[in-house]
Write a protein that holds these residues in place. Sequence first.
Motif, short mmCIF file in Angstrom:
data_model
loop_
_atom_site.label_atom_id
_atom_site.label_comp_id
_atom_site.label_asym_id
_atom_site.label_seq_id
_atom_site.Cartn_x
_atom_site.Cartn_y
_atom_site.Cartn_z
N ALA A 127 12.87 18.17 -12.27
CA ALA A 127 11.90 18.47 -11.23
C ALA A 127 11.67 19.96 -11.05
CB ALA A 127 12.34 17.85 -9.91
N ASP A 128 12.65 20.78 -11.40
CA ASP A 128 12.48 22.23 -11.28
C ASP A 128 11.92 22.83 -12.56
OD1 ASP A 128 12.70 24.83 -10.09
OD2 ASP A 128 14.47 25.17 -11.33
N VAL A 129 12.61 22.65 -13.68
CA VAL A 129 12.17 23.32 -14.91
C VAL A 129 10.80 22.83 -15.35
CG1 VAL A 129 13.23 21.71 -16.57
CG2 VAL A 129 12.98 24.12 -17.16
N ALA A 130 10.47 21.56 -15.09
CA ALA A 130 9.17 21.00 -15.47
C ALA A 130 8.42 20.55 -14.22
CB ALA A 130 9.36 19.84 -16.44
N GLY A 131 8.53 21.33 -13.17
CA GLY A 131 7.98 20.92 -11.88
C GLY A 131 6.49 20.73 -11.86
N GLU A 132 5.76 21.38 -12.78
CA GLU A 132 4.30 21.22 -12.82
C GLU A 132 3.90 19.83 -13.31
OE1 GLU A 132 2.07 23.26 -11.76
OE2 GLU A 132 3.12 25.17 -11.52
N PHE A 133 4.71 19.25 -14.23
CA PHE A 133 4.44 17.88 -14.69
C PHE A 133 5.65 17.33 -15.42
CE2 PHE A 133 2.96 14.64 -17.72
CZ PHE A 133 2.30 13.79 -16.84
N VAL A 134 6.26 16.30 -14.84
CA VAL A 134 7.30 15.53 -15.50
C VAL A 134 7.03 14.07 -15.18
CG1 VAL A 134 8.88 15.96 -13.54
CG2 VAL A 134 9.78 15.10 -15.72
N PHE A 135 7.05 13.25 -16.24
CA PHE A 135 6.64 11.84 -16.06
C PHE A 135 7.45 10.95 -16.97
CE2 PHE A 135 3.85 8.21 -17.15
CZ PHE A 135 3.61 7.72 -15.87
N GLN A 136 7.92 9.82 -16.43
CA GLN A 136 8.63 8.83 -17.22
C GLN A 136 7.68 7.68 -17.56
OE1 GLN A 136 12.89 7.93 -16.79
NE2 GLN A 136 12.26 5.88 -16.12
N VAL A 137 7.46 7.48 -18.86
CA VAL A 137 6.59 6.42 -19.34
C VAL A 137 7.32 5.08 -19.26
CG1 VAL A 137 5.37 5.52 -21.37
CG2 VAL A 137 5.33 7.98 -20.86
N THR A 138 6.65 4.07 -18.74
CA THR A 138 7.25 2.73 -18.71
C THR A 138 6.38 1.69 -19.41
OG1 THR A 138 6.28 2.33 -16.53
CG2 THR A 138 8.56 3.15 -16.60
N ASP A 139 5.17 2.10 -19.81
CA ASP A 139 4.26 1.16 -20.49
C ASP A 139 3.46 1.93 -21.53
OD1 ASP A 139 1.40 -0.27 -20.66
OD2 ASP A 139 2.91 -1.75 -20.04
N PRO A 140 3.25 1.37 -22.72
CA PRO A 140 2.51 2.08 -23.77
C PRO A 140 1.13 2.56 -23.34
CG PRO A 140 3.63 0.17 -24.70
CD PRO A 140 3.78 0.07 -23.22
N SER A 141 0.49 1.88 -22.41
CA SER A 141 -0.85 2.28 -21.98
C SER A 141 -0.84 3.64 -21.27
CB SER A 141 -1.45 1.22 -21.06
OG SER A 141 -0.68 1.09 -19.87
N GLN A 142 0.33 4.09 -20.83
CA GLN A 142 0.42 5.36 -20.11
C GLN A 142 0.55 6.57 -21.04
OE1 GLN A 142 4.03 4.16 -18.05
NE2 GLN A 142 2.92 4.10 -16.10
N VAL A 143 0.84 6.32 -22.32
CA VAL A 143 1.29 7.41 -23.19
C VAL A 143 0.21 8.46 -23.43
CG1 VAL A 143 2.04 7.97 -25.54
CG2 VAL A 143 3.06 6.04 -24.31
N GLN A 144 -1.00 8.02 -23.77
CA GLN A 144 -2.03 9.00 -24.11
C GLN A 144 -2.30 9.94 -22.95
OE1 GLN A 144 -5.33 7.99 -26.84
NE2 GLN A 144 -6.65 8.28 -25.06
N HIS A 145 -2.42 9.39 -21.77
CA HIS A 145 -2.67 10.23 -20.60
C HIS A 145 -1.48 11.14 -20.33
CE1 HIS A 145 -4.13 11.45 -16.69
NE2 HIS A 145 -5.23 10.77 -16.88
N ALA A 146 -0.26 10.62 -20.47
CA ALA A 146 0.94 11.42 -20.20
C ALA A 146 1.04 12.61 -21.15
CB ALA A 146 2.18 10.54 -20.31
N ILE A 147 0.79 12.39 -22.43
CA ILE A 147 0.89 13.48 -23.40
C ILE A 147 -0.22 14.52 -23.16
CG2 ILE A 147 0.71 14.09 -25.84
CD1 ILE A 147 3.38 12.84 -25.03
N ASP A 148 -1.44 14.06 -22.92
CA ASP A 148 -2.53 15.00 -22.65
C ASP A 148 -2.25 15.83 -21.40
OD1 ASP A 148 -3.91 14.17 -24.86
OD2 ASP A 148 -5.41 12.99 -23.78
N ARG A 149 -1.76 15.15 -20.37
CA ARG A 149 -1.48 15.87 -19.11
C ARG A 149 -0.35 16.88 -19.32
NH1 ARG A 149 -1.48 14.12 -13.60
NH2 ARG A 149 -1.35 16.02 -12.34
N ALA A 150 0.68 16.49 -20.06
CA ALA A 150 1.79 17.41 -20.33
C ALA A 150 1.33 18.61 -21.14
CB ALA A 150 2.91 16.67 -21.06
N ALA A 151 0.57 18.36 -22.20
CA ALA A 151 0.11 19.45 -23.06
C ALA A 151 -0.87 20.36 -22.33
CB ALA A 151 -0.53 18.89 -24.33
N ARG A 152 -1.79 19.77 -21.59
CA ARG A 152 -2.78 20.58 -20.88
C ARG A 152 -2.12 21.44 -19.80
NH1 ARG A 152 -7.93 19.91 -21.06
NH2 ARG A 152 -7.79 17.70 -21.65
N THR A 153 -1.22 20.84 -19.04
CA THR A 153 -0.56 21.58 -17.96
C THR A 153 0.29 22.71 -18.53
OG1 THR A 153 -0.51 19.57 -16.61
CG2 THR A 153 0.96 21.37 -15.97
#
Length: 611
Positions: A127-153
């Motif tokens: 929560a501190d080192v990656a406080g701008e965006f940290v996300f735990q994927v629980t379903d494959p449908s979340q992956v594309q959005h999670a990776i884009d959000r992580a890379a963009r942020t």
Amino acid sequence: MSSPTVGDHVVSRLGQWGAKRFYGYPGDGIGGVVSAIGRAVEAGAAEFVQVRHEETAGFAATADVKFGGSPLGVAVVTSGPGAVHVLNGLYDAKLDHVPVVALLGQTATNALGTSYYQELDLVRLYADVAGEFVFQVTDPSQVQHAIDRAARTATERRTVTAVVLPSDVQDADAVLEVPEGHGFTHTSAVPGSLPGVPRPEALAEAAALLRSGKKVAILAGAGALGATAELTAVADALGAGVAKALLGKAVLDDRLDWVTGAIGLLGTRPSYDLMRRCDTLLMVGTTMPYSEYYPAPGQARAVQIDVDGTRCGLRYPTEVNLVGDARETLAALLPLLAGAEPDPSWRADIARWNHAWDAWGLERARAEANPLNPELVVRGLSDRLADDHQVAVDCGTVTSWFARDLDLRPTMTASLSGTLLSMGGGLPYALAAKQAHPDRPVLALVGDGAMQMNGLSELVTVAQRWRTWADPRFVVVVMNNSELSFVAWEARAMQAEVPFAAAMDVPDVPYAGWAELLGLAGRRVEGPDGLDAVLDAAMAADRPFVLDAVVDPNVPMIPPHVSLDQVVSTAKSQLKGDPAARAIVVEGVRETVGAAARAVRRHVHTGDDGD
């Protein structure tokens, strides 16, 4: 052909964001992603660098971006201990504003919450080192959005982000197309446009302030890298002198008469004088934290250029803040500086200070030491650097010698753990620099304490990979003084204590011998005789070369501004029976004694603790 997995989708999507290399260490918690990277490597679409410890993965992912290898660094580690180990390297990225995505393995979803092996709450941990965006994927449908959000942020905010991937999700079939409908969101892997130029009114206001200055000082940091031509033109238009923060050391040629070199505790006296005697300050891409090395409050009017407006006015009371890209902002500012009338004696004074400092530096390097003067080693390396050298530096006394004795040119690159100031980053940085540009020579400057942290193990990685490099030149210089000497000097100067031997002493290790056992080259040097020949051999070696330089721990790091408190504290430590006291006096602390005498005279006669 089998369907792509979530792991394949993660690797492919990060590739669209420009991620070229994955630094990491495998484990069952991240196995699905590692297997996917392997498939991408076979297809020529990715590169995996297996390091010896996850901390190195964090450092190397950071350094890969710093040395211009990739626009986005990626560290890949397993669950539990792997995710814990990598944190230090990720904090290096966070504090130096480097975009890095951490891919973290996790316990399978069915076992989450059961206190299973290696199960940690990684979202909470990060929560501190990656406080701008940290996300735990629980379903494959979340992956594309999670990776884009992580890379963009990470890219836009120049920070660390993290995606936590449970092991079973990694092996599931990827969901490549998100259905249309309420509750579904779509995403893009296209980066945003680069920061541009501040508004014209702000540029005009800044230019008017700068034109009014007679003695202009510029402080350039990492944000000025890539703006050498523009920074030079602005400095010439203003008749300014330029000091450099450590991470911006390569932006201008250290040999120029109006460039005063490094600033701060490890900086030069000319940089200190530049700041303390200027009437105007322009800060470009820096938040150098040592406030005592800026102009005194009220002494200078100030303008700051930074890509992040939250960092403007953070260190000095600025009057105009220009938020934008340093190169484009300087270029837009330049034509507005016509008519500036700097004091013609200002640059002459700066040149005079530089020449005196250089002469004193040569005298320091040639001073008698037992057995070898570390400044003599670094100055010898400086004379042998190629125009395209990449320099990786660890933290400790070696940082001081790098700051003061190694002349860099804008065609070179150099970096270190600048804000975290973590030991152990030198070899990971050097490795990443070579992976980023395998056709360029690398020099790593490392203290013996840091070498024993990560360096000895990462030499194994060097031995594993060097035959793949187009240019095999990779020189590691270990400043071997059998002591954590920077900490020892801090104990003397700050706590007025005799350094505690059991804490400060470092075992003497045959660094060159270890390199030879690994099939690399190495030499140990224990005095000035033959030093030049060894340096020549190291720089021309046909394989990575480890130079074990046995140097004197008692050669002092003299701050450009020696306060009375520091002098008195050091004296107290010696009066307490410091075993190095005699060596300190005999082997080169004529400079300390002289500085101390001047400080005491000022204090006695004026009550001032010095400039």
